[in-house]
Design an enzyme around this catalytic site. Structure first.
Site, short mmCIF file in Angstrom:
data_model
loop_
_atom_site.label_atom_id
_atom_site.label_comp_id
_atom_site.label_asym_id
_atom_site.label_seq_id
_atom_site.Cartn_x
_atom_site.Cartn_y
_atom_site.Cartn_z
N ARG A 21 80.00 49.04 76.79
CA ARG A 21 80.03 49.05 78.26
C ARG A 21 80.65 47.79 78.87
NH1 ARG A 21 76.62 52.33 76.48
NH2 ARG A 21 76.34 50.66 74.99
N THR A 22 80.19 46.63 78.41
CA THR A 22 80.61 45.40 79.09
C THR A 22 82.11 45.18 78.88
OG1 THR A 22 78.42 44.56 78.59
CG2 THR A 22 80.04 42.97 79.38
N ARG B 137 81.60 37.05 75.16
CA ARG B 137 80.29 37.44 74.63
C ARG B 137 80.14 36.77 73.27
NH1 ARG B 137 77.56 43.35 74.17
NH2 ARG B 137 77.23 42.85 76.36
N LYS C 218 88.45 31.96 60.39
CA LYS C 218 88.93 30.84 59.55
C LYS C 218 88.18 29.57 59.88
CE LYS C 218 93.28 32.10 60.80
NZ LYS C 218 94.70 31.93 61.00
N HIS D 146 72.58 37.68 80.58
CA HIS D 146 73.66 38.67 80.71
C HIS D 146 73.83 38.89 82.22
CE1 HIS D 146 76.33 41.86 79.91
NE2 HIS D 146 75.60 42.63 79.11
#
Ligand code: CP
Length: 304
Positions: free
Chosen positions: A52-53, A102, A81, A130
């Site tokens: 969703r986000t 995120r 890496k 959030h």
């Protein structure tokens, strides 16, 4: 009100007036078809999974005429890496006008904002916050209940690791709620948030019994048990399936109770509830579009 260049890291960074201003801007975005972000680029850095986000930010940016670069998983970036978040941001700030991040580590978005010369939006940092989810949650509550003030709000499930309930409890504290926190003892709302509520003289009750206060509730905000945040998967197994809502709940709730969930769900809401007038979780997810369009346009200075 001018939110140009403001980072969106924590709901604590917003006054009540700013929250209401963003909700108003989101409402205007429902009808606004202008390509306000033509020529702007959004860096979309997802170090953790999302449906969703990430997709609603992508859709919001595209609807506004902007472009997107980034990754949906760190496995395809130089994080694999060993590149640090700081160095990643020092690159992406040169490629984009706004960065959405995120990350599984609490505080990663704040660090990104310190590294970045362009505004940063926290799309979820570990079990912490959030904030854009919270804004769409507020927007949804206002739409379905007609107000934000003086509501009886139940939150059920994993209140310890669920970042959405942390941000939402903080934001709703501006609107004189009464909270009913429903969770197993080990997954209760963290003391930090309860202490803040006490300080603000916000009423709250705690129980592990979903039915104890169910008849009082205006909103029931359901959360998934956050499997990925348990340090010990044997511990998770103890709480898996703690709450499973289905139509057996209906005799125990008010006619106009609205059931919300940030999604994804696992088994905590049965599909039999989806078609009832109580379920608003898909509408809630759809509200991510106007909210994220408004945030992008505001912080890039295209609307006020
Ligand atoms: N609500 C939410 O954050 O969903 P995603 O994890 O799918 O983005």
């Amino acid at each position: 009100m001018n939110l140009k260049n403001k980072d969106i890291i924590s709901i604590y960074d917003f006054s009540k007036a700013e929250l209401l201003h963003i909700l108003k801007a989101a409402k205007s975005m429902e009808k606004d078809k202008r390509k306000l972000l033509d020529g702007e680029i959004m860096g979309s850095l997802f170090f953790e999974p999302s449906t969703r986000t990430r997709l609603s930010f992508t859709s919001a940016m595209e609807q506004l005429g902007g472009q997107i670069l980034g990754f949906a998983t760190p496995g395809v970036s130089s994080a694999k890496k060993g590149e640090t978040v700081w160095d990643t941001i020092k690159m992406v700030e040169r490629y984009s006008d706004v960065i959405v991040i995120r990350h599984n580590i609490e505080g990663a978005a704040r660090l990104a904002a310190e590294a970045s010369s362009v505004p940063v939006i926290n799309a979820g940092d570990g079990a912490n916050q959030h904030p854009t989810q919270t804004l769409l949650d507020l927007y949804t509550i206002k739409k379905v209940k007609g107000r934000l003030d003086n509501l009886n709000i139940g939150m059920v499930g994993d209140l310890k690791y669920g970042r959405t309930v942390h941000s939402l409890a903080v934001a709703l504290s501006h609107f004189n709620p009464t909270f009913y926190f429903i969770a197993p003892d080990a997954l209760k709302m963290p003391k930090k948030y309860l202490d803040e509520l006490k300080e603000k003289k916000i009423k709250f009750y705690e129980t592990s019994d979903l039915l104890k206060y169910s008849k009082k509730l205006d909103i029931l905000y359901v959360t998934r048990i956050q499997k990925e945040r348990f340090p010990d998967q044997l511990e998770y197994k103890k709480y898996e399936g703690s709450y499973k809502l289905n139509t057996d709940l209906l005799p125990h709730i008010k006619k106009d109770l609205k059931i919300m969930h940030p999604l994804p769900r696992v088994d905590e809401i049965d599909k039999s509830l989806d078609e009832t007038e109580h379920a608003v979780y898909f509408e809630q997810a759809a509200n991510g579009i106007p909210i994220r369009k408004a945030l992008l346009a505001l912080i890039l200075g295209k609307i006020k």
